[in-house]
Structure formats: structure tokens, C-alpha cells
Design an enzyme around this catalytic site. Structure first.
Site, PDB file in Angstrom:
ATOM      1  N   SER A  85       3.090  -2.458  10.463  1.00  0.00           N
ATOM      2  CA  SER A  85       4.522  -2.549  10.816  1.00  0.00           C
ATOM      3  C   SER A  85       5.192  -3.854  10.387  1.00  0.00           C
ATOM      4  O   SER A  85       6.104  -4.328  11.062  1.00  0.00           O
ATOM      5  CB  SER A  85       4.729  -2.300  12.311  1.00  0.00           C
ATOM      6  OG  SER A  85       4.387  -0.966  12.628  1.00  0.00           O
TER       7      SER A  85
ATOM      8  N   GLY B 213       2.248   1.826  11.090  1.00  0.00           N
ATOM      9  CA  GLY B 213       3.276   2.872  11.049  1.00  0.00           C
ATOM     10  C   GLY B 213       3.933   3.155  12.390  1.00  0.00           C
ATOM     11  O   GLY B 213       4.626   4.155  12.543  1.00  0.00           O
TER      12      GLY B 213
ATOM     13  N   LYS C 150       0.219   4.283  -0.294  1.00  0.00           N
ATOM     14  CA  LYS C 150      -0.408   5.476   0.321  1.00  0.00           C
ATOM     15  C   LYS C 150      -0.145   6.703  -0.552  1.00  0.00           C
ATOM     16  O   LYS C 150      -0.050   6.579  -1.767  1.00  0.00           O
ATOM     17  CB  LYS C 150       0.083   5.640   1.765  1.00  0.00           C
ATOM     18  CG  LYS C 150      -0.114   4.365   2.578  1.00  0.00           C
ATOM     19  CD  LYS C 150       0.021   4.555   4.063  1.00  0.00           C
ATOM     20  CE  LYS C 150      -0.215   3.218   4.759  1.00  0.00           C
ATOM     21  NZ  LYS C 150      -0.152   3.295   6.210  1.00  0.00           N
TER      22      LYS C 150
ATOM     23  N   ASN D 190       0.873  -1.168   0.000  1.00  0.00           N
ATOM     24  CA  ASN D 190       0.000   0.000   0.000  1.00  0.00           C
ATOM     25  C   ASN D 190       0.916   1.226   0.000  1.00  0.00           C
ATOM     26  O   ASN D 190       1.502   1.562   1.027  1.00  0.00           O
ATOM     27  CB  ASN D 190      -0.896  -0.040   1.252  1.00  0.00           C
ATOM     28  CG  ASN D 190      -1.696   1.238   1.434  1.00  0.00           C
ATOM     29  OD1 ASN D 190      -1.786   2.062   0.526  1.00  0.00           O
ATOM     30  ND2 ASN D 190      -2.272   1.398   2.617  1.00  0.00           N
TER      31      ASN D 190
ATOM     32  N   GLU E 195      -5.759  -5.145  10.370  1.00  0.00           N
ATOM     33  CA  GLU E 195      -4.725  -4.160  10.656  1.00  0.00           C
ATOM     34  C   GLU E 195      -5.049  -3.415  11.959  1.00  0.00           C
ATOM     35  O   GLU E 195      -5.810  -2.443  11.944  1.00  0.00           O
ATOM     36  CB  GLU E 195      -4.647  -3.131   9.530  1.00  0.00           C
ATOM     37  CG  GLU E 195      -4.282  -3.709   8.181  1.00  0.00           C
ATOM     38  CD  GLU E 195      -3.657  -2.649   7.285  1.00  0.00           C
ATOM     39  OE1 GLU E 195      -2.510  -2.836   6.876  1.00  0.00           O
ATOM     40  OE2 GLU E 195      -4.307  -1.632   7.016  1.00  0.00           O
TER      41      GLU E 195
ATOM     42  N   HIS F 133      -9.643   1.172   4.839  1.00  0.00           N
ATOM     43  CA  HIS F 133      -8.366   1.352   5.548  1.00  0.00           C
ATOM     44  C   HIS F 133      -8.594   2.303   6.727  1.00  0.00           C
ATOM     45  O   HIS F 133      -9.361   3.257   6.622  1.00  0.00           O
ATOM     46  CB  HIS F 133      -7.313   1.917   4.592  1.00  0.00           C
ATOM     47  CG  HIS F 133      -5.940   1.885   5.181  1.00  0.00           C
ATOM     48  ND1 HIS F 133      -5.514   2.821   6.088  1.00  0.00           N
ATOM     49  CD2 HIS F 133      -4.914   1.003   5.030  1.00  0.00           C
ATOM     50  CE1 HIS F 133      -4.278   2.523   6.464  1.00  0.00           C
ATOM     51  NE2 HIS F 133      -3.888   1.422   5.836  1.00  0.00           N
TER      52      HIS F 133
ATOM     53  N   GLU G  74      -6.958   4.663   7.875  1.00  0.00           N
ATOM     54  CA  GLU G  74      -6.707   6.087   7.582  1.00  0.00           C
ATOM     55  C   GLU G  74      -7.913   6.711   6.883  1.00  0.00           C
ATOM     56  O   GLU G  74      -8.238   7.873   7.099  1.00  0.00           O
ATOM     57  CB  GLU G  74      -5.425   6.231   6.747  1.00  0.00           C
ATOM     58  CG  GLU G  74      -4.187   5.960   7.595  1.00  0.00           C
ATOM     59  CD  GLU G  74      -2.981   5.448   6.830  1.00  0.00           C
ATOM     60  OE1 GLU G  74      -2.962   5.523   5.586  1.00  0.00           O
ATOM     61  OE2 GLU G  74      -2.043   4.945   7.492  1.00  0.00           O
TER      62      GLU G  74
ATOM     63  N   GLY H 181       2.676  -1.318   4.364  1.00  0.00           N
ATOM     64  CA  GLY H 181       2.686   0.121   4.091  1.00  0.00           C
ATOM     65  C   GLY H 181       4.113   0.620   3.941  1.00  0.00           C
ATOM     66  O   GLY H 181       4.741   0.465   2.891  1.00  0.00           O
ATOM     67  N   GLY H 182       4.658   1.211   5.008  1.00  0.00           N
ATOM     68  CA  GLY H 182       5.989   1.819   4.998  1.00  0.00           C
ATOM     69  C   GLY H 182       7.068   1.000   4.296  1.00  0.00           C
ATOM     70  O   GLY H 182       7.795   1.526   3.449  1.00  0.00           O
TER      71      GLY H 182
HETATM   72  P1  PGA Z   1       2.603   0.036   7.828  1.00  0.00           P
HETATM   73  O1  PGA Z   1       1.166   0.302   7.174  1.00  0.00           O
HETATM   74  O2  PGA Z   1       3.146  -1.210   7.192  1.00  0.00           O
HETATM   75  O3  PGA Z   1       3.412   1.267   7.467  1.00  0.00           O
HETATM   76  O4  PGA Z   1       2.399  -0.107   9.278  1.00  0.00           O
HETATM   77  C1  PGA Z   1       0.284  -0.738   6.871  1.00  0.00           C
HETATM   78  C2  PGA Z   1      -0.974  -0.176   6.263  1.00  0.00           C
HETATM   79  O5  PGA Z   1      -1.379   0.932   6.633  1.00  0.00           O
HETATM   80  O6  PGA Z   1      -1.603  -0.809   5.391  1.00  0.00           O
END
Ligand code: PGA
Length: 248
Positions: free
Chosen positions: A211, A171, A10, A8, A165, A93, A95, A232-233
Site C-alpha cells: 500500500s 493491496g 503483477k 511490481n 511486505e 511474493h 501471492e 504494486g497497485g
Molecule cells: P500494493 O502491492 O502496493 O498494491 O499493496 C505491493 C506488492 O504486492 O508488492
């Protein structure tokens, strides 16, 4: 067993940066055994579509509007994504829920819209830290699942993967224990059994996200009942992401 690894990205990368990213990533994952998808920002989908042609990486988006078309300034429809050869889309998601006020009801409408247009769904659910600490994790997840998947036919679950998640792990570098992930994966299957069938619960793919890094991906993917990861990251760096994708 083959795992499903989804990146992802983002709100990151210009077109030029996407080009550089994919030029590095694609050769690194050519031989990978796992199933792979990347969810791009809308603006980079046309370029990604061209660059991913002939690779095994599936093209994904990060959001969709719940209606077919019309007066919804700034929005993108499922049909537009289908037209760009998108194969799957993130929905719900945390967010989007937090910053854009998405409710379980709008998540449900988006899922139905994607299924109607023949697109795959990555349905995200997860509890906050306060909810976990006050022992409400299962209540929250059950509500997200039941309302998010309300009115769906059992066979439509074939086109949905559920991404667990925990909000407190996104994050933050914090990650649940393998046992905590297993407990939730088992619980998700129980809720699917209650609402659909045991067969549907057995077959539905459950991903873990939050994470995930090259250093912890093995533990996460070893958790019983987990079929892959949403990254994500760590998906922003082609080297890190390729290490996660190539995990056995
Ligand atoms: P992260 O994000 O791996 O940076 O924790 C995961 C996500 O938001 O899908």
C-alpha cells in the site's frame, strides 16, 4: 540517500498497454535520482527490454522456475530471463506463496538458481494479520529469512534485496506505522547478523512494500533502515508511480 524503487505490475497489461505505460512513464522519471526497476509479466519483457534500453530503469520479472530446463510445462527458467536481459526477479511474493503454494524451500531453490545465473533477487517476506496479532511476526520472518537464504555465501547477499511486505498491507490501503517498519527492518538485520555477519547486515538493502502511495511514500522511506519500496497497485499508474520514484 538514493532509494531503490521497484514496481511490481503483477498480472496486468497487454503489449499495447505496456507500450502506452512506458511511453508515459519514461519521460516522467528521466531526471529522477533514485534507482528504479520494474517487474513485468513474462509476455511483456521483450517489448520492455527494447523500450528501456538507454533508460536507467532496470528490467525485472516476477517469477522463475527453480530448475535449469526440462519437463516443467508452463514454466520459465533463469537462463531464459537472463537471455532477455532481465536483471532482477521477484521471489517469494506472498501471492506466490498463497496461490501457488510456494514454500520457503522452493523460494530458497529459486534464489540459488537466480544467483547461479547472475540475476539479482528481490526476496519477499512478510507476516499475515493473524500472525501479527498473535505476536508471531518475528518467528515467521526469521524462518522465512533463514530458510530462504539457507546455504548461501555471504558475498551472494550483494545480489539480493529483501522486501518486507506484511501480507495485511498488500493491496489493502493499510500500512504499518513508521515505528513498526523500523522495528522489522532492525530485526531483519539482526537475523542477517546471526546467520552471516554484521557487515552483511549493514550492507543488505531492505525495501518496504504494501500500500505504498504518493501520499505515504515519504513516511515509509524515512523509516530507519529502509532503503526503498516495492510498489504494486500504485505502480500501474505512470503518474502515481513517477511521483513515488521522484520522492526525495
Ligand atoms: P500494493 O502491492 O502496493 O498494491 O499493496 C505491493 C506488492 O504486492 O508488492
Amino acid at each position: 540517500m538514493k532509494k531503490f524503487i521497484i514496481g511490481n505490475l503483477k498480472m496486468n497489461f497487454t503489449e499495447e498497454e505496456t507500450k502506452k505505460y512506458l511511453n508515459t512513464l519514461i519521460p516522467l522519471v528521466e531526471e529522477a535520482n533514485n534507482k528504479i526497476a520494474i517487474c513485468f509479466p513474462f509476455t511483456n519483457i521483450p517489448l520492455a527490454r527494447k523500450m528501456l534500453k538507454g533508460t536507467k530503469i532496470l528490467l525485472g520479472a516476477q517469477n522463475v522456475h527453480e530448475k535449469d530446463s526440462g519437463e516443467f510445462t508452463g514454466e520459465i527458467s533463469a537462463n531464459m530471463l537472463k537471455d532477455l536481459s532481465c536483471e532482477l526477479v521477484l521471489v517469494g511474493h506472498s501471492e506466490r506463496r498463497k496461490y501457488f503454494g510456494e514454500s520457503n524451500q522452493s523460494v530458497n531453490a529459486k534464489i540459488k538458481q537466480l544467483l547461479k545465473n547472475g540475476l539479482g533477487v528481490i526476496f519477499c517476506i512478510g507476516e499475515s494479520l493473524a500472525e501479527r496479532e498473535s505476536d508471531k511476526t518475528k518467528i515467521v520472518l526469521k524462518q522465512q529469512i533463514e530458510q530462504g537464504l539457507s546455504g548461501l555465501y555471504e558475498n551472494e547477499l550483494n545480489n539480493i534485496v529483501i522486501a518486507y511486505e506484511p501480507i495485511w498491507a498488500i493491496g489493502t490501503g493499510k500500512i504499518p506505522t513508521k515505528e513498526q517498519i523500523e522495528e522489522v527492518a532492525k530485526f531483519i538485520r539482526e537475523v542477517i547478523t546471526q546467520n552471516f555477519s554484521e557487515k552483511a547486515a549493514k550492507e543488505v538493502a531492505i525495501l518496504y512494500g504494501g500500500s505504498v502511495k504518493p501520499e505515504n511514500v515519504k513516511i515509509v522511506l524515512k523509516a530507519e533502515g529502509v532503503n526503498g519500496g516495492l510498489i504494486g497497485g500504485a505502480s500501474l499508474n505512470p503518474e502515481s508511480f513517477s511521483k513515488i520514484i521522484r520522492v526525495k
